[in-house]
Each structure stands twice: as C-alpha cells, then as structure tokens.
Design an enzyme around this catalytic site. Structure first.
Site, mmCIF file in Angstrom:
data_model
loop_
_atom_site.group_PDB
_atom_site.id
_atom_site.type_symbol
_atom_site.label_atom_id
_atom_site.label_comp_id
_atom_site.label_asym_id
_atom_site.label_seq_id
_atom_site.Cartn_x
_atom_site.Cartn_y
_atom_site.Cartn_z
ATOM 1 N N TYR A 16 0.514 -31.601 29.639
ATOM 2 C CA TYR A 16 0.741 -31.967 31.038
ATOM 3 C C TYR A 16 1.912 -31.224 31.692
ATOM 4 O O TYR A 16 2.177 -31.421 32.874
ATOM 5 C CB TYR A 16 1.019 -33.475 31.141
ATOM 6 C CG TYR A 16 -0.117 -34.327 30.657
ATOM 7 C CD1 TYR A 16 -1.261 -34.493 31.423
ATOM 8 C CD2 TYR A 16 -0.058 -34.964 29.422
ATOM 9 C CE1 TYR A 16 -2.317 -35.274 30.980
ATOM 10 C CE2 TYR A 16 -1.102 -35.750 28.972
ATOM 11 C CZ TYR A 16 -2.229 -35.898 29.752
ATOM 12 O OH TYR A 16 -3.266 -36.670 29.306
ATOM 13 N N HIS A 21 0.960 -33.514 38.618
ATOM 14 C CA HIS A 21 1.465 -34.880 38.428
ATOM 15 C C HIS A 21 2.860 -34.882 37.800
ATOM 16 O O HIS A 21 3.560 -35.883 37.857
ATOM 17 C CB HIS A 21 0.487 -35.651 37.541
ATOM 18 C CG HIS A 21 0.224 -37.060 37.971
ATOM 19 N ND1 HIS A 21 0.500 -37.548 39.226
ATOM 20 C CD2 HIS A 21 -0.325 -38.102 37.288
ATOM 21 C CE1 HIS A 21 0.139 -38.827 39.295
ATOM 22 N NE2 HIS A 21 -0.351 -39.184 38.133
ATOM 23 N N PHE A 66 4.046 -42.297 29.917
ATOM 24 C CA PHE A 66 2.934 -41.888 30.765
ATOM 25 C C PHE A 66 3.125 -42.506 32.145
ATOM 26 O O PHE A 66 3.751 -43.557 32.302
ATOM 27 C CB PHE A 66 1.561 -42.205 30.165
ATOM 28 C CG PHE A 66 1.207 -41.282 29.027
ATOM 29 C CD1 PHE A 66 0.647 -40.040 29.274
ATOM 30 C CD2 PHE A 66 1.483 -41.640 27.712
ATOM 31 C CE1 PHE A 66 0.353 -39.169 28.227
ATOM 32 C CE2 PHE A 66 1.191 -40.785 26.662
ATOM 33 C CZ PHE A 66 0.622 -39.547 26.918
ATOM 34 N N ASN A 68 1.492 -44.145 34.433
ATOM 35 C CA ASN A 68 1.098 -45.496 34.850
ATOM 36 C C ASN A 68 2.027 -46.589 34.330
ATOM 37 O O ASN A 68 1.939 -47.729 34.788
ATOM 38 C CB ASN A 68 -0.332 -45.796 34.407
ATOM 39 C CG ASN A 68 -1.337 -44.874 35.063
ATOM 40 O OD1 ASN A 68 -0.995 -44.021 35.873
ATOM 41 N ND2 ASN A 68 -2.591 -45.043 34.712
ATOM 42 N N ASN A 114 0.595 -44.286 40.922
ATOM 43 C CA ASN A 114 0.656 -45.286 39.854
ATOM 44 C C ASN A 114 2.030 -45.423 39.206
ATOM 45 O O ASN A 114 2.385 -46.505 38.738
ATOM 46 C CB ASN A 114 -0.414 -45.005 38.805
ATOM 47 C CG ASN A 114 -1.799 -45.312 39.335
ATOM 48 O OD1 ASN A 114 -1.983 -46.226 40.130
ATOM 49 N ND2 ASN A 114 -2.780 -44.531 38.905
#
Length: 193
Positions: A16, A21, A66, A68, A114
C-alpha cells in the site's frame, strides 16, 4: 511543552506504500525526510516519532491498524499524552478534493472517509483539525480501486508539490493558528510547479 498528535492515515505494508489512500503516511514521511526523523518507534498500535518544533512536541503517528481501524491507534495516543481532540491533527486522503489541492478544516463529519469515521466513533465527536490531501474521484469506476490504486508518475509529481504545500500549511497553522493557515492556503492549487 505543548503536545500535538499529528496522525497521518494509511494502510501498513509495502503493498500500500504508494497508494492514494496512504496520503497521510506519505505526508509524515516527507516531514521525516526533511527533519531527519525516523518514524519507527512502536507505540499505540502504530509507528511514531517526536518532532520538537518551536517549543511544541509534535508526535507523528502512523497507525498500523489499517485505515478502517485508525481510531484504535489515535485514541491511545491522545490518552497517553492526556490530550483533547483539539490537540489532534489528522492528515488524510480526500476524494472530494482534486489532485493538486490541500485544505485545512476544523471539525466536521467524516465524509465517508473510514479512517476519520473510526477516530470519530472512539472520540465521540469530530472536533479535531483535518489536513485533507486531494486525490480526486475516479473519472468512472470503483472508488475503492481508485483509493487503493498507486499514484501514476505524473500524479506523484503533482502530489509531491501538494506534500510540500501542505507542510507550509501545517507550519502556519502551528505558528499562527488554523484560521490564518486556512485563509492563506485553502484556495491554492499545486497542479503547476
């Protein structure tokens, strides 16, 4: 010494690292690069570094939970330092801002982000500063694929300018207050070099 937590949101892992994001992680990495810091200390379910600047202790936090579940890292940091929500700055990607834009915002909702949703659920409110880094919406297609997609080289060139502009914005907010930084920077575009 005043303490402020600056939480850059993203997802852990090399998969990632360069995704849209991970804009918050990339912002903290830019600060670390410029200030000679290493964000490696394992604390609060994240990685941290302390940046002392003009009599303030700035705790740079990259939650490793993460996106969320970002609140599970941010909340323990605030509790440890005995801080209120107004001593928190959250840096995150913003699909409702075009690539090349960065905006400061005081309070508000989560707008579907989120990581913000998780933080707000645990804090019980959204009375913190957000530094929103524009990644734009996909022209067509899935938002999830867009935010988890990697910046293209031309996009990364623009985003690098956004990071430097956002750092100027952050430093102004810390030195002269959020309203002053908003008035000076919120209408700037970093599309052109």
């Amino acid at each position: 010494m005043d303490t402020i937590v600056i939480a850059g949101l993203g997802n852990p892992g090399s998969k990632y690292q360069w995704t849209r994001h991970n804009a918050g992680f990339l912002f903290l990495d830019r600060i670390a690069q410029l200030e000679g810091l290493s964000i490696v200390r394992k604390q609060f379910g994240g990685l941290t570094a302390e940046w002392e600047r003009k009599g303030k202790r700035l705790v740079l936090l990259k939650p490793q939970t993460f996106m969320n579940l970002s609140g599970r890292s941010v909340m323990p940091a605030l509790q440890f330092y005995k801080l209120k929500p107004d001593q928190l700055i959250v840096v995150h990607d913003e699909i409702d801002l075009a690539l090349g834009a960065a905006r400061l915002k005081q309070g508000g909702g989560h707008g579907g982000q989120n990581g913000l949703r998780s933080i707000m659920e645990l804090l019980g409110k959204g009375d913190f500063v957000r530094l929103r880094l524009g990644i734009g919406r996909p022209p067509h297609g899935d938002v999830t694929n867009h935010v988890l997609g990697v910046f293209t080289p031309p996009e990364m060139e623009i985003f690098a300018r956004v990071l430097d502009g956002a750092l100027d914005m952050l430093e102004t907010a810390l030195d002269e207050g959020v309203p002053k930084a908003m008035s000076l920077f919120n209408n700037k575009s970093y599309l052109e070099g």
